[in-house]
Scaffold this active site. Structure first.
Site, PDB file in Angstrom:
ATOM      1  N   TYR A  32       0.828  -1.210   0.000  1.00  0.00           N
ATOM      2  CA  TYR A  32       0.000   0.000   0.000  1.00  0.00           C
ATOM      3  C   TYR A  32       0.858   1.254   0.000  1.00  0.00           C
ATOM      4  O   TYR A  32       2.077   1.194   0.196  1.00  0.00           O
ATOM      5  CB  TYR A  32      -0.957   0.002   1.207  1.00  0.00           C
ATOM      6  CG  TYR A  32      -0.295   0.305   2.542  1.00  0.00           C
ATOM      7  CD1 TYR A  32       0.570  -0.596   3.141  1.00  0.00           C
ATOM      8  CD2 TYR A  32      -0.531   1.526   3.186  1.00  0.00           C
ATOM      9  CE1 TYR A  32       1.169  -0.306   4.361  1.00  0.00           C
ATOM     10  CE2 TYR A  32       0.076   1.819   4.406  1.00  0.00           C
ATOM     11  CZ  TYR A  32       0.919   0.904   4.992  1.00  0.00           C
ATOM     12  OH  TYR A  32       1.527   1.192   6.191  1.00  0.00           O
ATOM     13  N   ARG A  99      -7.580 -20.657  -1.625  1.00  0.00           N
ATOM     14  CA  ARG A  99      -6.560 -20.453  -0.603  1.00  0.00           C
ATOM     15  C   ARG A  99      -5.423 -21.479  -0.740  1.00  0.00           C
ATOM     16  O   ARG A  99      -5.660 -22.680  -0.679  1.00  0.00           O
ATOM     17  CB  ARG A  99      -7.177 -20.544   0.800  1.00  0.00           C
ATOM     18  CG  ARG A  99      -6.190 -20.175   1.895  1.00  0.00           C
ATOM     19  CD  ARG A  99      -6.827 -20.176   3.273  1.00  0.00           C
ATOM     20  NE  ARG A  99      -5.851 -19.816   4.291  1.00  0.00           N
ATOM     21  CZ  ARG A  99      -4.934 -20.650   4.782  1.00  0.00           C
ATOM     22  NH1 ARG A  99      -4.901 -21.892   4.382  1.00  0.00           N
ATOM     23  NH2 ARG A  99      -4.064 -20.230   5.689  1.00  0.00           N
ATOM     24  N   LYS A 147       6.530  -2.185   1.753  1.00  0.00           N
ATOM     25  CA  LYS A 147       5.392  -1.576   2.464  1.00  0.00           C
ATOM     26  C   LYS A 147       4.158  -2.480   2.368  1.00  0.00           C
ATOM     27  O   LYS A 147       3.233  -2.214   1.606  1.00  0.00           O
ATOM     28  CB  LYS A 147       5.119  -0.172   1.891  1.00  0.00           C
ATOM     29  CG  LYS A 147       4.265   0.696   2.803  1.00  0.00           C
ATOM     30  CD  LYS A 147       4.310   2.135   2.365  1.00  0.00           C
ATOM     31  CE  LYS A 147       3.274   2.994   3.047  1.00  0.00           C
ATOM     32  NZ  LYS A 147       3.418   3.072   4.502  1.00  0.00           N
ATOM     33  N   LEU A 204      11.412   1.006   6.787  1.00  0.00           N
ATOM     34  CA  LEU A 204      10.758   1.468   5.563  1.00  0.00           C
ATOM     35  C   LEU A 204      11.521   2.693   5.049  1.00  0.00           C
ATOM     36  O   LEU A 204      11.880   3.578   5.833  1.00  0.00           O
ATOM     37  CB  LEU A 204       9.295   1.840   5.831  1.00  0.00           C
ATOM     38  CG  LEU A 204       8.553   2.145   4.537  1.00  0.00           C
ATOM     39  CD1 LEU A 204       8.223   0.854   3.796  1.00  0.00           C
ATOM     40  CD2 LEU A 204       7.295   2.932   4.786  1.00  0.00           C
TER      41      LEU A 204
HETATM   42  N1  PMP Z   1       8.232   3.611   8.675  1.00  0.00           N
HETATM   43  C1  PMP Z   1       7.091   2.907   8.766  1.00  0.00           C
HETATM   44  C2  PMP Z   1       7.122   1.581   9.449  1.00  0.00           C
HETATM   45  C3  PMP Z   1       5.895   3.411   8.223  1.00  0.00           C
HETATM   46  O1  PMP Z   1       4.763   2.693   8.294  1.00  0.00           O
HETATM   47  C4  PMP Z   1       5.908   4.687   7.612  1.00  0.00           C
HETATM   48  C5  PMP Z   1       4.639   5.287   7.074  1.00  0.00           C
HETATM   49  N2  PMP Z   1       4.208   4.672   5.939  1.00  0.00           N
HETATM   50  C6  PMP Z   1       7.113   5.388   7.547  1.00  0.00           C
HETATM   51  C7  PMP Z   1       8.258   4.821   8.090  1.00  0.00           C
HETATM   52  C8  PMP Z   1       7.201   6.731   6.895  1.00  0.00           C
HETATM   53  O2  PMP Z   1       7.148   6.616   5.503  1.00  0.00           O
HETATM   54  P1  PMP Z   1       6.598   7.807   4.604  1.00  0.00           P
HETATM   55  O3  PMP Z   1       7.404   9.003   4.923  1.00  0.00           O
HETATM   56  O4  PMP Z   1       6.797   7.328   3.227  1.00  0.00           O
HETATM   57  O5  PMP Z   1       5.156   7.972   4.979  1.00  0.00           O
END
Ligand code: PMP
Length: 284
Positions: A32, A99, A147, A204
């Site tokens: 997402y 599934r 993500k 992330l």
């Molecule tokens: N780390 C995690 C675990 C997140 O869920 C998010 C938000 N999506 C971020 C960092 C920040 O990422 P962004 O700046 O792309 O929203």
């Protein structure tokens, strides 16, 4: 009533349907993105598209919808739902199939869902007050750079912090801070250096992180991308987090220890201001 998007159609939110056999539902086999909207325009849409494509590639997932089409869908939803300030959530799953742990055939169509959420982002009471953080052992899987919608552990971590009177959790792996439950984590040392975890499979790769670090470098602020401990964070003069919907959000307390003056600090405040100004200028 909102208009949402499901697999090629714009429908009323109470008419939107996804199969109970969808692999997003059964396996969290799904990725997402969340894009912020300011002044009715999309913030860093190109960055979100780039990361979506990377997440899809890492999971060998195919989406037969181009970036241009995704942009059109986003814009249509903003217009239809009259979003001046808020978010657009976009989710792609590997689609619906019997599934089975093994992936379904290549030609199984992906599921694509988007919806909007009206939300005040600029005047954030949390950013004005500053966040109280509690640390939680990072028990997520080893591919935090993708993500995915596997968000149960971050949700539990946030609830653990809230149960202690905190606003959010910072996750700690092997004694080192990885990131926040849904944001990237930063500290500012007394020599003014901004420290944030280096990019790897353990965090992330935040779209906001990238833009904020660029702002910091333009402002001649020194940046170090490396791991840091909770002890180092507690000794810092400032701390903050970044995310697409929270922008730059100051941290004033970690595990009950006051950070700096106990109020949002000048580095976080400056970065929040500059980031918002620059992103509004470049919004599409
Ligand atoms: N780390 C995690 C675990 C997140 O869920 C998010 C938000 N999506 C971020 C960092 C920040 O990422 P962004 O700046 O792309 O929203």
């Amino acid at each position: 009533m909102r208009t949402v998007y499901v697999n090629g159609e714009f429908v009323a939110e109470d008419e939107a349907k996804v199969s109970i056999f969808d692999r997003g539902f059964l396996f969290a086999d799904s990725v997402y993105e969340v894009t912020s909207v300011l002044d009715g325009k999309l913030i860093d849409f190109a960055g979100h598209c780039r990361r979506l494509r990377r997440s899809l590639r890492e999971l060998q997932m195919t989406l037969r919808v181009s970036d241009e089409e995704l942009l059109d869908i986003h814009r249509h939803l903003v217009e239809k739902n009259e979003i001046e300030e808020g978010l657009i959530y976009m989710q792609v799953t590997r689609g619906a199939a019997d599934r089975d742990f093994a992936f379904p055939p290549e030609d199984t169509p992906a599921t694509l869902v988007l919806f909007t959420q009206i939300k005040g982002l600029l005047d954030s009471p949390l950013a004005a007050r500053g966040q109280k953080i509690f640390t939680v052992e990072d028990q997520r899987w080893g591919r935090c750079d993708i993500k995915t919608v596997q968000l149960l552990f971050p949700s539990l971590a946030k609830m653990e912090s809230k149960s202690k009177g905190g606003d959010d959790a910072w996750l700690v792996r092997d004694g080192l801070v990885t990131e926040g439950s849904s944001n990237n984590a930063y500290i500012v040392l007394d020599n003014g250096t901004i420290v944030t975890r280096d990019l790897s499979n353990l965090i992330l790769h935040g779209i906001t992180r990238r833009a904020v670090l660029e702002c910091a470098r333009h402002l001649q602020m020194k940046v170090e991308e490396r791991p840091f401990t909770i002890e180092e964070a507690k000794d810092a003069v400032e701390a903050f987090s970044t995310s697409a919907s929270g922008f730059v959000c100051p941290v004033i307390e970690i595990d009950g220890t006051t950070i700096g003056s106990g109020e949002p600090g000048p580095v976080a405040s400056k970065l929040r201001e500059v980031y918002i100004t620059e992103m509004r200028k470049a919004a599409i």
